[in-house]
Motif scaffolding. Sequence first.
Motif, short mmCIF file in Angstrom:
data_model
loop_
_atom_site.label_atom_id
_atom_site.label_comp_id
_atom_site.label_asym_id
_atom_site.label_seq_id
_atom_site.Cartn_x
_atom_site.Cartn_y
_atom_site.Cartn_z
N GLN A 199 38.26 2.31 45.59
CA GLN A 199 38.52 2.15 44.17
C GLN A 199 37.56 2.98 43.31
OE1 GLN A 199 38.29 -0.49 46.36
NE2 GLN A 199 40.51 -0.69 46.51
N GLN A 200 36.31 3.11 43.73
CA GLN A 200 35.36 3.93 42.97
C GLN A 200 35.78 5.40 43.00
OE1 GLN A 200 31.87 2.62 45.17
NE2 GLN A 200 30.94 1.92 43.25
N VAL A 201 36.28 5.87 44.11
CA VAL A 201 36.62 7.28 44.26
C VAL A 201 38.01 7.61 43.73
CG1 VAL A 201 36.92 9.17 45.93
CG2 VAL A 201 35.04 7.54 46.22
N PHE A 202 39.00 6.75 43.99
CA PHE A 202 40.39 7.08 43.67
C PHE A 202 41.01 6.24 42.57
CE2 PHE A 202 40.02 8.34 48.23
CZ PHE A 202 40.07 9.70 48.01
N GLN B 217 35.68 13.48 41.76
CA GLN B 217 34.47 14.13 41.26
C GLN B 217 33.70 13.24 40.30
OE1 GLN B 217 35.12 17.91 39.32
NE2 GLN B 217 32.93 18.35 39.21
N GLN B 218 34.38 12.35 39.60
CA GLN B 218 33.69 11.44 38.68
C GLN B 218 32.70 10.55 39.42
OE1 GLN B 218 37.09 9.52 36.80
NE2 GLN B 218 36.83 10.78 34.98
N GLN B 219 32.99 10.18 40.66
CA GLN B 219 32.13 9.30 41.45
C GLN B 219 31.24 10.08 42.42
OE1 GLN B 219 31.60 5.96 41.35
NE2 GLN B 219 30.12 6.15 43.01
N LEU B 220 31.78 11.13 43.01
CA LEU B 220 31.07 11.83 44.08
C LEU B 220 30.20 12.94 43.51
CD1 LEU B 220 33.98 11.96 46.69
CD2 LEU B 220 32.10 10.30 46.53
N THR B 221 29.22 12.55 42.73
CA THR B 221 28.29 13.48 42.09
C THR B 221 27.01 13.61 42.91
OG1 THR B 221 27.18 11.77 40.79
CG2 THR B 221 29.16 12.77 39.82
N SER B 222 26.28 14.67 42.66
CA SER B 222 24.99 14.84 43.35
C SER B 222 24.00 13.77 42.89
CB SER B 222 24.43 16.24 43.13
OG SER B 222 24.24 16.51 41.77
N ILE C 253 31.20 16.57 44.96
CA ILE C 253 32.10 17.54 44.34
C ILE C 253 31.43 18.03 43.06
CG2 ILE C 253 34.40 17.98 43.40
CD1 ILE C 253 35.36 15.54 45.05
N GLU C 254 31.29 19.35 42.94
CA GLU C 254 30.63 19.93 41.78
C GLU C 254 31.47 21.07 41.21
OE1 GLU C 254 25.95 19.57 42.42
OE2 GLU C 254 26.90 20.80 43.96
N LYS D 282 35.87 24.45 42.27
CA LYS D 282 35.20 23.18 42.60
C LYS D 282 34.57 23.37 43.98
CE LYS D 282 37.01 20.74 39.14
NZ LYS D 282 36.23 20.17 38.08
N THR D 283 33.34 22.96 44.12
CA THR D 283 32.66 23.02 45.40
C THR D 283 32.59 21.62 45.97
OG1 THR D 283 31.35 24.90 44.68
CG2 THR D 283 30.53 23.66 46.58
N ILE D 284 33.11 21.45 47.17
CA ILE D 284 33.07 20.16 47.86
C ILE D 284 32.12 20.31 49.05
CG2 ILE D 284 34.37 18.35 49.04
CD1 ILE D 284 36.87 19.39 47.55
N THR D 285 31.08 19.48 49.06
CA THR D 285 30.07 19.53 50.11
C THR D 285 30.15 18.26 50.94
OG1 THR D 285 28.65 20.77 48.60
CG2 THR D 285 27.60 19.81 50.56
N PHE D 286 30.20 18.43 52.26
CA PHE D 286 30.22 17.32 53.20
C PHE D 286 28.91 17.35 53.98
CE2 PHE D 286 34.55 18.66 52.46
CZ PHE D 286 35.26 17.47 52.35
#
Length: 117
Positions: A15-18, A61-66, A79-80, A99-103
């Motif tokens: 829910q936080q991510v999607f 990207q709203q949740q998955l920030t650095s 996601i940046e 958009k840069t997605i880092t795993f």
Amino acid sequence: MKKSENIQMAEPTLQQVFGANATQDANTITISKADLASIGLTASANNTAESLFAAIIAKAQQQLTSTNQTENIEQSVVIEDGFQSLVTRNNATYRQVTKTITFEKPDNSGTFDPDDY
């Protein structure tokens, strides 16, 4: 001991991510188009696959920030925004948004496995 010491945070939730209405079972994931409206998706019966993919990335990207990753060791994806530029394709000018997605995962193997995140 300080309050923040030794507190283990959990991975970001579905829910936080999607979005608040996101659900999953053993076979499907459901992401509500209504949850993607806040980032600009106009829901219709005929949204393109690319517009849906772009909306999902923007929502995540709203949740998955650095910043969130720094505060939560369990977050493995960031996601940046990258650089925007103008590109020419078929004699037309397009705005290119990157958009840069880092795993990140422990260094156990060099292969990409979605189960590691």
